[in-house]
Motif scaffolding. Structure first.
Motif, PDB file in Angstrom:
ATOM      1  N   GLY A 144       0.797  -1.225   0.000  1.00 60.56           N
ATOM      2  CA  GLY A 144       0.000   0.000   0.000  1.00 60.56           C
ATOM      3  C   GLY A 144       0.827   1.272   0.000  1.00 60.56           C
ATOM      4  O   GLY A 144       1.948   1.319  -0.520  1.00 60.56           O
ATOM      5  N   LYS A 145       0.247   2.303   0.596  1.00 58.12           N
ATOM      6  CA  LYS A 145       0.832   3.639   0.542  1.00 58.12           C
ATOM      7  C   LYS A 145       2.237   3.678   1.150  1.00 58.12           C
ATOM      8  O   LYS A 145       3.134   4.308   0.590  1.00 58.12           O
ATOM      9  CB  LYS A 145      -0.075   4.642   1.248  1.00 58.12           C
ATOM     10  N   GLU A 146       2.448   2.999   2.268  1.00 57.70           N
ATOM     11  CA  GLU A 146       3.770   3.043   2.898  1.00 57.70           C
ATOM     12  C   GLU A 146       4.847   2.471   1.980  1.00 57.70           C
ATOM     13  O   GLU A 146       5.923   3.049   1.835  1.00 57.70           O
ATOM     14  CB  GLU A 146       3.773   2.293   4.230  1.00 57.70           C
ATOM     15  N   GLU A 147       4.556   1.361   1.320  1.00 56.74           N
ATOM     16  CA  GLU A 147       5.522   0.766   0.401  1.00 56.74           C
ATOM     17  C   GLU A 147       5.782   1.698  -0.785  1.00 56.74           C
ATOM     18  O   GLU A 147       6.916   1.859  -1.229  1.00 56.74           O
ATOM     19  CB  GLU A 147       5.038  -0.593  -0.090  1.00 56.74           C
ATOM     20  N   LEU A 148       4.737   2.321  -1.286  1.00 53.61           N
ATOM     21  CA  LEU A 148       4.893   3.271  -2.385  1.00 53.61           C
ATOM     22  C   LEU A 148       5.724   4.468  -1.935  1.00 53.61           C
ATOM     23  O   LEU A 148       6.628   4.911  -2.647  1.00 53.61           O
ATOM     24  CB  LEU A 148       3.523   3.729  -2.902  1.00 53.61           C
ATOM     25  N   LEU A 149       5.446   4.986  -0.743  1.00 51.10           N
ATOM     26  CA  LEU A 149       6.215   6.124  -0.246  1.00 51.10           C
ATOM     27  C   LEU A 149       7.688   5.767  -0.064  1.00 51.10           C
ATOM     28  O   LEU A 149       8.569   6.590  -0.341  1.00 51.10           O
ATOM     29  CB  LEU A 149       5.620   6.640   1.066  1.00 51.10           C
ATOM     30  N   LEU A 150       7.968   4.552   0.358  1.00 49.44           N
ATOM     31  CA  LEU A 150       9.362   4.121   0.468  1.00 49.44           C
ATOM     32  C   LEU A 150      10.029   4.056  -0.905  1.00 49.44           C
ATOM     33  O   LEU A 150      11.191   4.417  -1.062  1.00 49.44           O
ATOM     34  CB  LEU A 150       9.460   2.773   1.174  1.00 49.44           C
ATOM     35  N   ALA A 151       9.286   3.603  -1.901  1.00 45.96           N
ATOM     36  CA  ALA A 151       9.823   3.567  -3.269  1.00 45.96           C
ATOM     37  C   ALA A 151      10.093   4.983  -3.772  1.00 45.96           C
ATOM     38  O   ALA A 151      11.111   5.235  -4.437  1.00 45.96           O
ATOM     39  CB  ALA A 151       8.862   2.836  -4.204  1.00 45.96           C
ATOM     40  N   VAL A 152       9.201   5.910  -3.455  1.00 50.51           N
ATOM     41  CA  VAL A 152       9.417   7.310  -3.832  1.00 50.51           C
ATOM     42  C   VAL A 152      10.656   7.845  -3.115  1.00 50.51           C
ATOM     43  O   VAL A 152      11.501   8.504  -3.725  1.00 50.51           O
ATOM     44  CB  VAL A 152       8.177   8.174  -3.513  1.00 50.51           C
ATOM     45  N   ALA A 153      10.782   7.545  -1.835  1.00 47.68           N
ATOM     46  CA  ALA A 153      11.948   8.010  -1.078  1.00 47.68           C
ATOM     47  C   ALA A 153      13.235   7.430  -1.665  1.00 47.68           C
ATOM     48  O   ALA A 153      14.243   8.145  -1.778  1.00 47.68           O
ATOM     49  CB  ALA A 153      11.799   7.621   0.395  1.00 47.68           C
ATOM     50  N   ALA A 154      13.208   6.168  -2.069  1.00 46.97           N
ATOM     51  CA  ALA A 154      14.400   5.547  -2.675  1.00 46.97           C
ATOM     52  C   ALA A 154      14.766   6.262  -3.978  1.00 46.97           C
ATOM     53  O   ALA A 154      15.939   6.545  -4.249  1.00 46.97           O
ATOM     54  CB  ALA A 154      14.159   4.062  -2.922  1.00 46.97           C
ATOM     55  N   ARG A 155      13.774   6.566  -4.787  1.00 44.99           N
ATOM     56  CA  ARG A 155      14.033   7.266  -6.051  1.00 44.99           C
ATOM     57  C   ARG A 155      14.540   8.680  -5.796  1.00 44.99           C
ATOM     58  O   ARG A 155      15.456   9.160  -6.471  1.00 44.99           O
ATOM     59  CB  ARG A 155      12.762   7.290  -6.917  1.00 44.99           C
TER      60      ARG A 155
END
Length: 193
Positions: free
Chosen positions: A46-57
């Motif tokens: 969900g959102k937390e995993e997506l936000l982590l992917a955004v943070a990684a990018r």
């Protein structure tokens, strides 16, 4: 992979526009023209995993935006070019720093965000350390200077300046922190023998 990347990029844009807290999955879906099932296919957490992917990018971008200067730190001119690239990056970005906002929101609560931040800081500090060591090897900076602590101070100078920029909209503290740190680095010239 293209769809996943489009979702991550769109989420970053949405976070820049709205902030982390106000951004919903529906906002991201609308911006990226993706379905809920696509988002959960690529980000089952969900959102937390997506936000982590955004943070990684965004962490990758922090370092990419400093190139080719960060890899070429070996002259005073290269250090000045690096400083100018850092300032330009944050001038363009302004107060909405997706990485800063994400790490602030996620970093306190999740070990994954802390690990991501730690990895970025280690990579960044390592690149600055390498630049300082090059200057020491060429005789421009005294070998007695602790290159690792100095690299850590440079990272802290940037991050402190960015935090103030995010809070006030003023880039002057970032410029002052970088200029002062680089001046101190220049004064670490080898003593005359």
């Amino acid at each position: 992979m293209a769809t996943r990347r489009r979702i991550v990029e769109g989420a970053a844009e949405e976070i820049r526009a709205r902030g982390v807290t106000a951004t919903t999955l529906d906002d991201i879906r609308a911006r990226t023209a993706t379905s809920k099932s696509q988002i959960f296919h690529y980000f089952p957490g969900g959102k937390e995993e997506l936000l982590l992917a955004v943070a990684a990018r965004e962490a990758e971008r922090v370092l990419e935006d400093q190139e080719p200067h960060l890899s070429g730190l070996g002259t005073w001119s290269a250090w000045q070019d690096w400083r100018d690239a850092v300032v330009r990056r944050y001038e363009r970005q302004g107060v909405n720093c997706p990485l800063g906002m994400l790490i602030t929101e996620l970093g306190r609560a999740t070990p994954a965000a802390q690990a991501l931040t730690g990895q970025l800081i280690r990579q960044w500090q390592s690149a600055l350390y390498t630049g300082i060591r090059r200057m020491q090897d060429s005789g421009e900076i005294d070998r007695q200077l602790d290159a690792d602590r100095t690299a850590a101070a440079l990272v802290a100078a940037v991050q402190g300046g960015v935090t103030i920029l995010m809070s006030t909209g003023a880039i002057t503290h970032l410029e002052a922190a970088l200029d002062t740190t680089l001046t101190l680095l220049r004064t670490a010239a080898p003593a005359a023998r």
